[in-house]
Design an enzyme around this catalytic site. Sequence first.
Site, PDB file in Angstrom:
ATOM      1  CB  CYS A  11       8.965 -19.119 -47.326  1.00  0.00           C
ATOM      2  SG  CYS A  11       7.722 -19.997 -48.245  1.00  0.00           S
ATOM      3  CG  ASP A  12      12.822 -15.628 -44.092  1.00  0.00           C
ATOM      4  OD1 ASP A  12      13.336 -14.835 -44.911  1.00  0.00           O
ATOM      5  OD2 ASP A  12      12.641 -15.337 -42.886  1.00  0.00           O
ATOM      6  CG  LEU A  13      18.294 -19.957 -47.970  1.00  0.00           C
ATOM      7  CD1 LEU A  13      18.397 -21.054 -46.926  1.00  0.00           C
ATOM      8  CD2 LEU A  13      18.792 -20.463 -49.314  1.00  0.00           C
TER       9      LEU A  13
END
Length: 592
Positions: free
Chosen positions: A426-428
């Site tokens: 979800c937060d690459l």
Amino acid sequence: MERSITWFFLVYCCCCCCCCLASLSTDQSALLALKACITSDPQNMISTNWSTTTPVCNWVGVTCAARHLRVAVLNISYFGLAGTIPPELGNLSFLVDLQLTNNSFSGTLPVELARLRRLKLVSFGYNNFKGEIPSWFGSLPKLATIHLSGNQFTGSIPPAIFNISTLQVINMSKNKLSGSIPRAIRNLTMLKDLYLSYNNFEEFPTDIGTFDQLEILDLQFNSLKGHVPLSVFNMSSLITLSLSRNSLGGNLPDNICQHLPFIQGLYFDENQFDGALPSQLWQCKWLLVLLLFRNNFSGTIPRNIGNLTHLQDLALSDNKLTGTIPDEIGYLQNLKLEKASKSFDIECEMLSNVRHRNLIKIISSCNQSQFKALVLDYMPNGSLERLLYYEEYCSLNILERLNIMIDVASALEYLHHGYSVPIVHCDLKPSNILLDDDMVAHVADFGITKLLGGGDSMTETMTLATVGYMAPEYGMEGIVSRRGDVYSFGIVLMESFTKKKPTDEMFVGEMSLKRWVADSLLSDAIVRVVDANLLGKEEDHDFLNKRDCLSSIMRLALDCSAESANERISMQDAAITLHKIKNNFLKNIAAV
Ligand SMILES: *[C@@H]1O[C@H](CO)[C@@H](O)[C@H](O)[C@H]1NC(C)=O
Ligand SMILES: *[C@@H]1O[C@H](CO)[C@@H](O)[C@H](O)[C@H]1NC(C)=O
Ligand SMILES: *[C@@H]1O[C@H](CO)[C@@H](O)[C@H](O)[C@H]1NC(C)=O
Ligand SMILES: *[C@@H]1O[C@H](CO)[C@@H](O)[C@H](O)[C@H]1NC(C)=O
Ligand SMILES: *[C@@H]1O[C@H](CO)[C@@H](O)[C@H](O)[C@H]1NC(C)=O
Ligand SMILES: *[C@@H]1O[C@H](CO)[C@@H](O)[C@H](O)[C@H]1NC(C)=O
Ligand SMILES: *[C@@H]1O[C@H](CO)[C@@H](O)[C@H](O)[C@H]1NC(C)=O
Ligand SMILES: *[C@@H]1O[C@H](CO)[C@@H](O)[C@H](O)[C@H]1NC(C)=O
Ligand SMILES: *[C@@H]1O[C@H](CO)[C@@H](O)[C@H](O)[C@H]1NC(C)=O
Ligand SMILES: *[C@@H]1O[C@H](CO)[C@@H](O)[C@H](O)[C@H]1NC(C)=O
Ligand SMILES: *[C@@H]1O[C@H](CO)[C@@H](O)[C@H](O)[C@H]1NC(C)=O
Ligand SMILES: *[C@@H]1O[C@H](CO)[C@@H](O)[C@H](O)[C@H]1NC(C)=O
């Protein structure tokens, strides 16, 4: 009576206009003198535009003040110009901002510029100016910002500069300045940012004084010796203190943070500091970055650095420290978690069992309301973000960048497909990709990671992630799926090889990083979008191989970041393609 008033206005207006015209024509001749001194204008910015047939105030780079219609701003930054600065420029007597950043102006700065008494901002940064910094800067009474970075100025900073009590920002980084950082700098009580990095300064005066307004003190990459004056740790507004790569020594004071309530970055790496680590480091409660590597620190790592709850970047390697990094470090205070449910415990448990070569080891300890993720390995080579944008470090070649992205692809492939329940990161983004000693990449920060219990996606009521990297369906509808990570991966892939952030200011309106890359592929102009450091010259024997490799990478990146989630490829396919691209690249190198 009426008549005399009318007369008065007539006369007044006439005078006023004449005087404006006369003076604006002075401005025009000053600018034409500058034009005449320009020897190269490859983008034709000035050569056709600055023409006497159009009003001066419409010339590109020129802004006139509405009130008196005189030239107030001259900003010809990034025009690619070469030439010299004529003395006539000193006739622009209403000039407030003068910006020539990033051109190839050379020669000396004429003393006539000292007549620009209204100047508040000057930037001569990133040009080819040489010689000593002129002392006439000292007679500009309103100067607030002075940028001289990226030139070849030599000698010391002239004392007259410290007479300008209005100065707030000094940037003289990347020159060849030497000697002592002048003691007189203590006179600049309004100073907010002081950048003197990448010079040859040797001495740090012990009585440098305390600046209450100073937020950034950047002295990295100099030859400073001796101890850091204690008053530095008394500068109560400091946010960043960067002393990396000098020859500073001695102990750091135990209570280093006591008077630095807002400090976010402490950069002490690559010096000769010794003794124990300050035991009171926990007091720097907003600390994001703490770099202490390559020094001579000894003793144990104090447990209470675990209290640094915001820390993102910690490097302690190459010292004589013993013990382990305490469990509490990187403690994530959850980023308003709604559901303190039983399933949350299960999620925590699962995450703590996830193991992969390209994932930062996480050990979580969960209770009802908190999720603690702790980072055990420290990553001496920092993040991909740091490698890409800290100029001194970005020497990564195509193969190195490919290897990093292959590592990232493996990590995501494992999260998505290698575990009983699919895990979505979800937060690459580049700051979440950390590199170890051997340049192996590890994906980090599982603060908002989601497990997909059943089905292919789920919907979140509150989306947290990073603008620019987050898939449209996640940002707009809160849909969490593996394809969202694939989207972010595609964006990071583009960024890694173009060195352009999706949030770069050039991307406005219709133009986005994706669009820019896609257009370049259509028009065979990949060469123009990739990081110029990567390609080399067209006549180089390996140019075509590099270009083809980069085109394939960009095509893959676009397949990953398709607007519609259904059109995106899977992480498995992305990883396979990236391997193929690398093999082809190596095969062709061998063939040449
Ligand atoms: C000069 O450039 C400005 C800003 O780009 C533009 O508005 C103007 O029309 C140009 N004038 C000429 C004569 O090219
Ligand atoms: C000066 O021009 C450059 C390039 O066009 C721009 O990025 C910068 O923001 C301008 N500076 C100001 C103060 O407007
Ligand atoms: C402008 O500056 C030049 C050189 O500094 C000078 O010779 C000239 O007389 C000045 N005045 C006008 C109105 O151009
Ligand atoms: C200056 O401009 C050149 C292109 O003319 C660019 O390659 C370089 O990165 C720029 N430097 C800075 C510091 O902006
Ligand atoms: C600083 O300013 C004062 C008063 O304006 C002046 O007398 C002095 O010479 C200046 N110092 C330097 C180094 O320019
Ligand atoms: C610094 O300030 C002191 C006291 O205000 C003054 O005497 C001295 O001339 C100043 N130094 C410089 C270089 O301006
Ligand atoms: C100051 O100069 C450095 C280069 O040495 C640059 O990276 C930095 O962005 C500049 N700071 C500002 C505020 O422009
Ligand atoms: C730091 O500041 C305090 C007061 O705020 C002062 O008493 C102390 O002497 C200062 N220490 C140094 C080394 O400047
Ligand atoms: C580190 O400390 C040791 C003694 O403990 C000393 O011999 C060595 O020179 C120091 N190294 C540096 C780089 O200061
Ligand atoms: C720092 O953390 C320790 C546990 O490691 C805790 O006992 C202590 O109260 C914390 N101190 C502060 C000031 O938060
Ligand atoms: C659970 O949370 C409390 C504070 O909310 C903390 O004191 C305790 O150590 C936590 N337990 C575990 C196992 O982390
Ligand atoms: C990565 O770390 C190693 C060892 O610390 C160092 O030799 C190498 O120069 C670093 N590479 C980069 C790109 O910073």
